[in-house]
Write a protein that holds these residues in place. Structure first.
Motif, PDB file in Angstrom:
ATOM      1  N   LEU A 188      28.159  -0.524  67.582  1.00 27.13           N
ATOM      2  CA  LEU A 188      29.112   0.356  67.304  1.00 27.13           C
ATOM      3  C   LEU A 188      28.703   1.859  67.981  1.00 27.13           C
ATOM      4  CD1 LEU A 188      30.191   0.210  63.497  1.00 27.13           C
ATOM      5  CD2 LEU A 188      31.625  -0.563  65.713  1.00 27.13           C
ATOM      6  N   SER A 198      29.125   1.274  71.596  1.00 29.70           N
ATOM      7  CA  SER A 198      30.453   0.875  72.308  1.00 29.70           C
ATOM      8  C   SER A 198      31.235   2.397  72.303  1.00 29.70           C
ATOM      9  CB  SER A 198      31.113   0.210  71.039  1.00 29.70           C
ATOM     10  OG  SER A 198      30.431  -0.951  71.159  1.00 29.70           O
ATOM     11  N   GLY A 199      30.593   3.634  71.863  1.00 29.19           N
ATOM     12  CA  GLY A 199      31.379   4.658  71.867  1.00 29.19           C
ATOM     13  C   GLY A 199      31.258   5.458  73.190  1.00 29.19           C
ATOM     14  N   GLY A 235      39.244  -1.444  62.994  1.00 28.78           N
ATOM     15  CA  GLY A 235      38.550  -1.506  64.210  1.00 28.78           C
ATOM     16  C   GLY A 235      38.563  -0.047  65.297  1.00 28.78           C
ATOM     17  N   VAL A 237      36.887   2.891  63.216  1.00 28.10           N
ATOM     18  CA  VAL A 237      35.547   2.858  63.387  1.00 28.10           C
ATOM     19  C   VAL A 237      35.289   3.354  64.879  1.00 28.10           C
ATOM     20  CG1 VAL A 237      33.681   1.689  63.448  1.00 28.10           C
ATOM     21  CG2 VAL A 237      35.217   1.205  61.581  1.00 28.10           C
ATOM     22  N   THR A 238      35.881   2.691  65.866  1.00 27.48           N
ATOM     23  CA  THR A 238      35.609   2.990  67.548  1.00 27.48           C
ATOM     24  C   THR A 238      35.793   4.529  67.410  1.00 27.48           C
ATOM     25  OG1 THR A 238      36.332   0.927  67.939  1.00 27.48           O
ATOM     26  CG2 THR A 238      36.235   2.689  69.670  1.00 27.48           C
ATOM     27  N   MET A 245      33.048   6.718  66.227  1.00 29.69           N
ATOM     28  CA  MET A 245      31.650   6.493  67.067  1.00 29.69           C
ATOM     29  C   MET A 245      31.930   7.436  68.200  1.00 29.69           C
ATOM     30  SD  MET A 245      29.809   4.946  64.880  1.00 29.69           S
ATOM     31  CE  MET A 245      28.339   5.115  66.239  1.00 29.69           C
ATOM     32  N   GLN A 289      30.161  -4.747  76.278  1.00 35.48           N
ATOM     33  CA  GLN A 289      31.023  -4.139  75.226  1.00 35.48           C
ATOM     34  C   GLN A 289      31.741  -5.215  74.422  1.00 35.48           C
ATOM     35  OE1 GLN A 289      33.551  -0.850  76.162  1.00 35.48           O
ATOM     36  NE2 GLN A 289      33.553  -0.201  73.818  1.00 35.48           N
ATOM     37  N   LEU A 320      30.786  -6.727  70.959  1.00 39.50           N
ATOM     38  CA  LEU A 320      31.475  -6.388  69.791  1.00 39.50           C
ATOM     39  C   LEU A 320      31.836  -7.869  69.157  1.00 39.50           C
ATOM     40  CD1 LEU A 320      34.108  -4.010  71.062  1.00 39.50           C
ATOM     41  CD2 LEU A 320      32.520  -3.635  69.236  1.00 39.50           C
ATOM     42  N   ARG A 368      28.753  -8.573  67.187  1.00 41.38           N
ATOM     43  CA  ARG A 368      29.080  -7.661  65.593  1.00 41.38           C
ATOM     44  C   ARG A 368      29.940  -8.655  64.641  1.00 41.38           C
ATOM     45  NH1 ARG A 368      31.832  -4.198  62.632  1.00 41.38           N
ATOM     46  NH2 ARG A 368      30.446  -2.638  61.545  1.00 41.38           N
TER      47      ARG A 368
END
Length: 244
Positions: free
Chosen positions: A24, A27-28, A128, A131-132, A135, A203, A207, A210
């Protein structure tokens, strides 16, 4: 000592919770930079713990059967037992969760099953995206704090108890300490480098990783903690009950 450190380092690098959090982080929008902050904080924790132990021992292992030596073995035994107990706790919690989900599924299916099936992907997508977006607002300091918080401190404590045996006058001990730190960070380093050289593909792959870990994290935690805990208990008991 060398084998113990390598096994502990392997358990640390494969522990799923930090991996999921790191995915995570990278991935930001500032993923690579925040990922570096995460790794630096992670490594700083490992190095600091090792350095404190070596400072206390002076870089020389205590004599066999001396109070410091026995104390380190007892600490290893306690940590090993703690990992075994935690693995059993996690296994039972996972079973209760699965049983509860299995009991709830038929109740949900009696209603508008088609509507539920359609809503599930939308809910997952919304979760999702939430959360993204959070982040994307993360900073290097928050990523570093997350690394410290998610460090598997029980395993690091076992490594610290093992480092009591290190003899810095022997090059093999120094190399073992370096190998432990690198091995315990290797998964994070691999993901960071993947993001640097192939960000778009990385990415997507990370993901996906994850998501897989999210579904299988409980069995992975149970197996990792159980195997390492049993090894630590067996090794410490053998040395505590041995002669000399």
């Amino acid at each position: 000592m060398v084998l113990d450190l390598l096994l502990i380092g392997l358990a640390v690098t494969l522990f799923p919770l930090p991996i999921m959090a790191f995915v995570l982080v990278v991935s930001g929008s500032r993923g690579v930079r925040n990922g570096l902050a995460f790794i630096f904080a992670w490594l700083a924790c490992l190095v600091t713990v090792m350095a404190l132990v070596l400072l206390l021992t002076g870089g020389q292992p205590p004599p066999p059967r001396s109070p410091p030596s026995i104390g380190a073995l007892v600490a290893t035994l306690v940590i090993g037992l703690g990992l075994v107990v935690y693995s059993e706790h996690r296994r039972r919690r996972s079973r209760r969760t699965a049983t509860g989900a299995g009991a709830a599924a038929p109740v949900a299916a009696e209603g508008d099953a088609g509507e539920g099936d359609a809503a599930a992907p939308e809910a997952a997508s919304a979760s999702g995206s939430s959360v993204t977006s959070r982040m994307d607002e993360a900073t290097g300091w928050s990523a570093a704090g997350l690394a410290v918080f998610l460090q598997p401190w029980g395993m690091v404590g076992a490594a610290a108890a093992t480092v009591v045996e290190a003899d810095l006058s022997d090059a093999r001990s120094f190399l073992a300490l370096m190998a432990f730190c690198v091995l315990a960070t290797s998964t994070l380093l691999a993901m960071e480098l993947y993001m640097v050289f192939s960000p778009r593909k990385a990415q997507s792959v990370l993901l996906g990783l994850r998501g897989w870990l999210e579904r299988h994290k409980d069995p992975a935690i149970v197996v990792t903690c159980l195997l390492l805990g049993l090894w630590l208990v067996a090794r410490s008991l053998y040395q505590l009950t041995g002669t000399g």
